[in-house]
Each structure stands twice: as C-alpha cells, then as structure tokens.
Design an enzyme around this catalytic site. Structure first.
Site, PDB file in Angstrom:
ATOM      1  N   LYS A  13     -10.168   7.043  -9.658  1.00 49.95           N
ATOM      2  CA  LYS A  13     -10.973   5.910 -10.152  1.00 49.95           C
ATOM      3  C   LYS A  13     -11.937   6.378 -11.226  1.00 49.95           C
ATOM      4  CE  LYS A  13     -11.189   2.758  -6.209  1.00 49.95           C
ATOM      5  NZ  LYS A  13     -12.082   2.151  -5.203  1.00 49.95           N
ATOM      6  N   ASP A  70     -14.717  -2.068  -5.451  1.00 47.25           N
ATOM      7  CA  ASP A  70     -13.918  -2.110  -4.233  1.00 47.25           C
ATOM      8  C   ASP A  70     -12.662  -2.842  -4.618  1.00 47.25           C
ATOM      9  OD1 ASP A  70     -13.890  -1.291  -1.425  1.00 47.25           O
ATOM     10  OD2 ASP A  70     -13.545  -3.410  -1.042  1.00 47.25           O
ATOM     11  N   PHE A 153      -1.918   5.534  -9.421  1.00 47.98           N
ATOM     12  CA  PHE A 153      -2.107   6.125  -8.096  1.00 47.98           C
ATOM     13  C   PHE A 153      -2.046   5.015  -7.060  1.00 47.98           C
ATOM     14  CE2 PHE A 153      -6.164   5.053  -9.978  1.00 47.98           C
ATOM     15  CZ  PHE A 153      -6.898   4.469  -8.955  1.00 47.98           C
ATOM     16  N   GLY A 154      -2.126   5.378  -5.800  1.00 50.86           N
ATOM     17  CA  GLY A 154      -2.158   4.374  -4.733  1.00 50.86           C
ATOM     18  C   GLY A 154      -0.908   3.514  -4.678  1.00 50.86           C
ATOM     19  N   TYR A 155      -1.100   2.206  -4.762  1.00 55.87           N
ATOM     20  CA  TYR A 155       0.014   1.257  -4.637  1.00 55.87           C
ATOM     21  C   TYR A 155       0.697   0.948  -5.964  1.00 55.87           C
ATOM     22  CZ  TYR A 155      -2.054   0.455  -0.012  1.00 55.87           C
ATOM     23  OH  TYR A 155      -2.552   0.616   1.268  1.00 55.87           O
TER      24      TYR A 155
END
Length: 197
Positions: A13, A70, A153-155
C-alpha cells in the site's frame, strides 16, 4: 513540505500510494519511519469506520496529520464477503493464493453477472485540530475463473475488469492506479488536502 503519517504497515500500500502522491507536495511518512509501533484494533463495521479509527489513532499518538485507508473486496455472490475482513479472511496468515482460490471455488456455479464484485477503498485523514475527512472509491468487476497476473497484490489476480479485458493483477501499475478504488479515493482526498494545506 507538509508531513503526513500513513497509518499502515502494508508495504504494498505504501508503495502504491507513494506512486499516486508523486505530484503532491507532501512527505508521506510510514508508521515505521515515524517510530510508531502500535497494534490498532479495527473494530468498525464499515471501511470508513476502520479508516477513521486508524487515522485518528496515529494522529493522536504523533500529533501530526495522519492518513489511513481501509480497503477490501466485496463479492456479491458471497453476500459482500470478505468485505471489511478482506485482510483477515480465512485467517490473517493465510496466503492470498489460498484466499483467491477459495473464492474462485465458492463461485464455481456462478455465471455472468452473478460473479459481480468490487474493490472498495475508504480513506480517512485526521488533522491535529480534531477534524476528520473521509473519501471513498470503488472499482467494479467480476470474479475471474482463474488467477491471472503478477502485478498488484492481494485479490488483484481474481478481479476481472470487463472494460479492460483483464484482471487488476494483469494491469500495468500506472493503469491500475488511474482506475483503482484506491486511486479514485486518493484523487478526491488530494483535492481536499490541497484546500486544507
């Protein structure tokens, strides 16, 4: 140059937001760089509430302007899950490879628009005078049938964006940042900060 503390420990992030803030005359300082090591309890019920909790906590500790985001993935077929629990989905130490494959498997019977999903990002900025401002951005897509792409990254490898005929994991960082949930929320926030700073 104005200093803003970014309330996150997520290096991905930090890298992404720094890229998007390059044209903006602020020094974005990580919690680590600011010497802040605190476990923030995110017990809000929405992305906005959690972003506010993080930003206010770091602002109160440092006395500096703090920004927090968030964000997460909402899958309609799963009643909006993983939602605000995206990072902790299936356990905090579970790899995104496992999380992504789990979601793909859960949607094996879903067709077409039944696979609708979106990335959501809420950004909060807390000022030392007590003011808190929030912005929200989304990017709509479909859950892909398989993971694709090594960017992001992530999903990212499972969210397929029909207009671009690729997942956000296949997008070049510049393209993703220009259309992403975080990019949209950050653009709004930059306009607000320009007025405030």
């Amino acid at each position: 140059m104005k200093k803003i503390i970014f309330a996150t420990t997520n290096e991905n992030k930090v890298r992404e937001v720094n890229m998007m803030m390059e044209d903006f005359d602020v020094e974005l300082c990580t919690m680590k760089a600011a010497g802040v090591d605190v476990e923030i309890v995110e017990d809000g019920t929405t992305f906005e509430e959690n972003a506010v909790i993080k930003a206010k906590t770091i602002m109160e500790i440092t006395g500096e302007i703090a920004i927090a985001d968030d964000s997460g993935l909402e899958v309609d077929y799963l009643d909006g899950a993983p939602g605000i629990y995206s990072a902790r989905f299936l356990g905090e130490d579970t790899s995104y490879d496992i999380k992504n494959n789990y979601i793909i498997d859960k949607l094996k019977d879903a067709k077409g628009k039944e696979r609708s999903a979106r990335f959501v990002c809420a950004i909060a900025v807390a000022f030392p005078d007590g003011e808190v401002i929030t912005c929200k951005g989304t990017i709509e897509g479909l859950i892909a049938y398989e993971q694709k792409g090594k960017n992001g990254f992530g999903y990212d490898p499972i969210v397929y964006v029909p207009e671009y005929e690729m997942t956000t994991g296949e997008m070049a960082p510049e393209l993703k940042n220009s259309i992403s949930h975080r990019g949209k929320a950050l653009e709004q926030m930059k306009e607000i900060l320009k007025g405030r700073l």
